[in-house]
Design an enzyme around this catalytic site. Structure first.
Site, short mmCIF file in Angstrom:
data_model
loop_
_atom_site.label_atom_id
_atom_site.label_comp_id
_atom_site.label_asym_id
_atom_site.label_seq_id
_atom_site.Cartn_x
_atom_site.Cartn_y
_atom_site.Cartn_z
N CYS A 148 0.85 -1.18 0.00
CA CYS A 148 0.00 0.00 0.00
C CYS A 148 0.88 1.23 0.00
O CYS A 148 2.02 1.20 0.44
CB CYS A 148 -0.94 0.02 1.21
SG CYS A 148 -0.11 0.29 2.77
N ASP A 203 -2.89 20.53 7.06
CA ASP A 203 -3.93 20.29 6.07
C ASP A 203 -3.37 19.53 4.87
O ASP A 203 -2.22 19.07 4.89
CB ASP A 203 -4.53 21.63 5.62
CG ASP A 203 -6.05 21.64 5.64
OD1 ASP A 203 -6.64 20.74 5.00
OD2 ASP A 203 -6.64 22.52 6.28
N ASP A 235 -4.80 16.12 -3.55
CA ASP A 235 -4.63 17.07 -2.46
C ASP A 235 -5.08 18.47 -2.86
O ASP A 235 -5.50 19.26 -2.01
CB ASP A 235 -3.18 17.10 -2.00
CG ASP A 235 -2.84 15.95 -1.06
OD1 ASP A 235 -3.78 15.33 -0.53
OD2 ASP A 235 -1.65 15.66 -0.88
N HIS A 239 12.14 15.44 -12.08
CA HIS A 239 13.48 15.01 -11.67
C HIS A 239 13.46 13.52 -11.38
O HIS A 239 12.51 13.00 -10.78
CB HIS A 239 13.93 15.78 -10.43
CG HIS A 239 15.36 15.57 -10.07
ND1 HIS A 239 16.41 16.02 -10.86
CD2 HIS A 239 15.93 14.94 -9.02
CE1 HIS A 239 17.56 15.68 -10.30
NE2 HIS A 239 17.30 15.03 -9.18
#
Length: 354
Positions: free
Chosen positions: A21, A56, A97, A146
């Protein structure tokens, strides 16, 4: 299922040390590692609306009264064997996100680590192609990145997004009486763990991959239209872990109706067979003092509520009695459900009932 990697090459999931996971560091370890740094960090102020101390989903910097930059990054080791699928999942996970803050992705760069002496660079090309495809579907160009040589392959993205500074989704925005809405089914951690052991059916894997590669864009749009102010995405800390963080930040508690929580197909059977990741077990240990599971809740279901997710759905809070949000989510074909309610109580605590 896509064709498996070339037989003479290792399966990608066997190169991942994370138990199958894309788990975050356990909350306790993460907090202990960051604690020496917090003394030198300042709380968000001025144009910095969300910073490191707020905990957050992303950092947010106000540009003006109408625009704020959202900045995030995420990457992880392989959780599926098809390289393009891994790229697609990692990209959707990184973009999530931004959606979890109420933003729209603008631009991204790749972050990759690759064992050049063990795996062909062409396979890395498939990973990058998969990531670029998902980013393109979000109208988010990938403009470089990168790569480093590393014995364990890793892939993800850094993403910049845009949001309205007055319409951000925040962890600390819950209110007593809010109903909790989950927009994707749980169980991706269980499926990934079973896949690493070669012990899961193709159909179950495909359902998990389809879920993990589905962008949270539509869910975020529906949440913005409904006036949602509190949200997060459900990833490595599991549903209960991410809810705990929201509740602790908001000074409230919650009740979860376990049987209302949407699940991927056959994941209960996989839990019963023991395919539980180390990240999920860490979540359970961490939350044992904050979560009360009533005896009527089946053990397999309790485990799945802690399951360490990858590219999970959004956990949204809507005012009690408002039905427009779930109607909009269901209209998009999402397995959205009202799974619980925010209550008064010890901050961060959750009661799970059947």
């Amino acid at each position: 299922m896509p064709s498996p990697p070339t037989p003479h090459l290792p399966r990608l999931t066997t190169l991942s040390p994370g138990g199958g996971c894309a788990c975050k560091l356990p909350m306790g370890k993460l907090e202990s590692l960051l604690s020496p740094l917090t003394a030198s960090l300042q709380p968000a102020s001025g144009n910095l609306l969300v910073g490191a101390l707020e905990g957050d989903d992303a950092a947010v910097l106000r540009l003006d009264d109408e625009r704020a930059i959202v900045l995030t990054t995420d990457f992880f080791t392989p959780i599926v064997d098809d390289p393009a699928d891994w790229g697609r999942i990692a990209a959707a996970n990184a973009l999530s996100d931004v959606y979890a803050m109420g933003g729209t992705p603008l631009i991204a760069v790749n972050l990759a680590a690759w064992p050049g002496g063990e795996l062909p660079v062409e396979m890395l090309g498939e990973v990058l192609r998969g990531g670029a495809e998902v980013a393109a579907s979000a109208n988010c160009p990938v403009v470089g990145g990168h790569t480093v040589d590393d014995p364990v392959p890793k892939y993800g993205m850094a993403v910049v997004g845009l949001a309205h500074p007055d319409r951000l989704f925040r962890l600390d925005g819950l209110a007593e009486g809010d109903q909790l809405v989950l927009t994707k089914a749980l169980g991706t951690g269980v499926v990934s763990t079973a896949l690493k052991k070669g012990a899961v059916a193709d159909g179950t894997v495909r359902a998990a991959v389809d879920s993990m590669t589905l962008l949270n864009a539509g869910a975020a749009t529906a949440a913005l239209a409904a006036g949602v102010r509190a949200a997060t995405d459900v990833t490595g800390f599991g549903l209960l872990g991410h809810l705990h963080r929201m509740l602790r930040a908001s000074g409230l508690a919650a009740t979860i109706d376990a049987e209302r929580v949407p699940l991927l197909p056959r994941v209960g059977e996989l839990v019963a067979r023991g395919f539980v990741s180390g990240g999920t077990r860490a979540n359970m240990n961490r939350l044992q003092d904050a979560v009360t599971v009533e005896e009527s809740v089946p053990e397999t279901l309790a485990v799945l509520l802690h399951d360490a997710q990858t590219s999970g759905g959004l956990l949204l809070a809507r005012p009690e009695g408002d039905t427009a949000l779930v109607d909009s989510l269901e209209g998009q074909g999402l397995p959205a459900a009202v799974i619980g309610r925010v209550t008064a109580g010890a901050p961060g605590t959750v009661t799970v009932r059947r």
